[in-house]
Design a protein around this motif. Structure first.
Motif, PDB file in Angstrom:
ATOM      1  N   GLN A 144      -7.386  28.675  48.752  1.00 24.82           N
ATOM      2  CA  GLN A 144      -7.054  27.371  48.169  1.00 24.82           C
ATOM      3  C   GLN A 144      -8.124  26.357  48.535  1.00 24.82           C
ATOM      4  OE1 GLN A 144      -3.030  26.141  48.817  1.00 24.82           O
ATOM      5  NE2 GLN A 144      -3.401  24.005  48.248  1.00 24.82           N
ATOM      6  N   ARG A 183       5.311  30.960  41.935  1.00 25.10           N
ATOM      7  CA  ARG A 183       5.052  31.281  40.519  1.00 25.10           C
ATOM      8  C   ARG A 183       6.137  32.203  39.944  1.00 25.10           C
ATOM      9  NH1 ARG A 183      -0.475  30.048  39.108  1.00 25.10           N
ATOM     10  NH2 ARG A 183      -0.302  31.536  37.373  1.00 25.10           N
ATOM     11  N   THR A 233      -7.084  27.951  42.424  1.00 26.64           N
ATOM     12  CA  THR A 233      -7.317  28.829  43.571  1.00 26.64           C
ATOM     13  C   THR A 233      -8.269  29.953  43.170  1.00 26.64           C
ATOM     14  OG1 THR A 233      -5.380  30.189  43.031  1.00 26.64           O
ATOM     15  CG2 THR A 233      -5.028  28.330  44.533  1.00 26.64           C
ATOM     16  N   ASP A 272      -6.040  30.206  37.344  1.00 24.82           N
ATOM     17  CA  ASP A 272      -5.643  29.106  36.462  1.00 24.82           C
ATOM     18  C   ASP A 272      -5.177  27.851  37.185  1.00 24.82           C
ATOM     19  OD1 ASP A 272      -3.238  30.041  37.420  1.00 24.82           O
ATOM     20  OD2 ASP A 272      -2.376  30.555  35.468  1.00 24.82           O
ATOM     21  N   ASP A 273      -4.809  27.960  38.469  1.00 19.99           N
ATOM     22  CA  ASP A 273      -4.355  26.782  39.209  1.00 19.99           C
ATOM     23  C   ASP A 273      -5.432  26.207  40.129  1.00 19.99           C
ATOM     24  OD1 ASP A 273      -4.451  28.798  41.054  1.00 19.99           O
ATOM     25  OD2 ASP A 273      -2.456  28.430  41.905  1.00 19.99           O
ATOM     26  N   TRP A 324       2.804  31.979  47.761  1.00 17.97           N
ATOM     27  CA  TRP A 324       2.093  31.559  46.552  1.00 17.97           C
ATOM     28  C   TRP A 324       2.652  32.294  45.332  1.00 17.97           C
ATOM     29  CZ3 TRP A 324      -1.032  34.171  43.046  1.00 17.97           C
ATOM     30  CH2 TRP A 324      -1.781  33.380  42.169  1.00 17.97           C
ATOM     31  N   THR A 373      -3.792  36.253  37.307  1.00 20.16           N
ATOM     32  CA  THR A 373      -3.620  35.091  36.439  1.00 20.16           C
ATOM     33  C   THR A 373      -4.728  35.049  35.401  1.00 20.16           C
ATOM     34  OG1 THR A 373      -4.995  33.555  37.689  1.00 20.16           O
ATOM     35  CG2 THR A 373      -2.736  33.826  38.441  1.00 20.16           C
ATOM     36  N   THR A 380       1.712  35.292  35.346  1.00 17.94           N
ATOM     37  CA  THR A 380       1.471  35.895  36.664  1.00 17.94           C
ATOM     38  C   THR A 380       1.926  37.347  36.635  1.00 17.94           C
ATOM     39  OG1 THR A 380       1.946  33.765  37.700  1.00 17.94           O
ATOM     40  CG2 THR A 380       1.869  35.686  39.148  1.00 17.94           C
TER      41      THR A 380
END
Length: 229
Positions: free
Chosen positions: A205, A220, A161, A158-159, A216, A136, A99
């Motif tokens: 999201q 991270r 979102t 990567d998550d 958020w 990201t 991040t």
């Protein structure tokens, strides 16, 4: 005069003269032996004194042995720092961040109500042309004109979102392109509905919609509101 003993003991009769002679001989022999032992002992003592005298003289005349040199001091053990490098083997690169801050600039406006409407992102007050970096790892899913944003880039992060970057001056990526955290994807501009050069960044999201980027980022491990510059 001989001594007369009873008849049963007559065979053991010894003349007194004979006894005196035997006694005299024994005494004489004993005296001689004692004198001999005395002379032997005296000779032994004399030899021992001579040996001791010679030994003492030899010790006194012997050159003194030089004192043993002190053992060299051992160097102190040096602490080992980690990671350490083995000759001929390069060190592995440091771990890559997952991040990053999208722009090296302060946050000028946060998420929430603003000017009678909701502001659904965070504004970074960067100068015109400053690089914008992907927050990201991810994939570019949209890049081009957008209403209100002038130009935008949307990245599937990567998550799961979606990161939205708006008001940029130049777009440097294309749809379908994979990006990694820290890759430059655009430059700061003031296109669209903007009062000056800045980056508008949103986080969408799935199943929820637009969320506040500050917590958020905090989840991270980044305090995005704190910028030392």
């Amino acid at each position: 005069m001989p001594v007369t003993l009873p008849l049963p003991l007559r065979k053991l009769t010894v003349p007194s003269i004979g006894r005196r002679r035997v006694t005299t001989q024994v005494v004489a022999t004993t005296t001689a032996l004692c004198a001999g032992f005395g002379l032997f002992a005296a000779g032994a003592d004399s030899d021992n004194e001579k040996i001791n005298t010679v030994a003492a003289t030899a010790v006194a005349q012997a050159p003194a042995e030089p004192a043993a040199a002190p053992a060299p001091a051992q160097p102190a053990a040096q602490p080992v720092s980690f990671p350490f490098q083995i000759p001929g083997i390069p060190l592995p690169p440091p771990p890559r961040p997952t991040t990053v801050r999208p722009v090296d600039a302060v946050v000028s406006s946060g998420f929430g109500p603003r000017w009678g409407a909701n502001h659904f992102g965070i504004d970074f007050a960067g100068n015109q042309g400053v690089p914008i970096k992907s927050v990201t790892d991810g994939t570019v899913i949209e890049a081009g004109p957008a209403t209100g944003f002038g130009l935008w880039v949307r990245v599937q992060q990567d998550d799961g979102t979606v990161g939205v970057y708006g008001h940029m001056q130049d777009i440097l990526v294309q749809v379908g392109q994979p990006v990694r955290a820290g890759d430059v994807i655009a430059t700061v501009g003031s296109r669209g509905q903007s009062t000056g050069p800045h980056l508008h960044y949103e986080v969408h999201q799935p199943g929820v919609g637009k969320i506040d980027p500050q917590p958020w980022f905090a989840a991270r491990g980044m305090d995005v509101m704190n910028f030392p510059g």
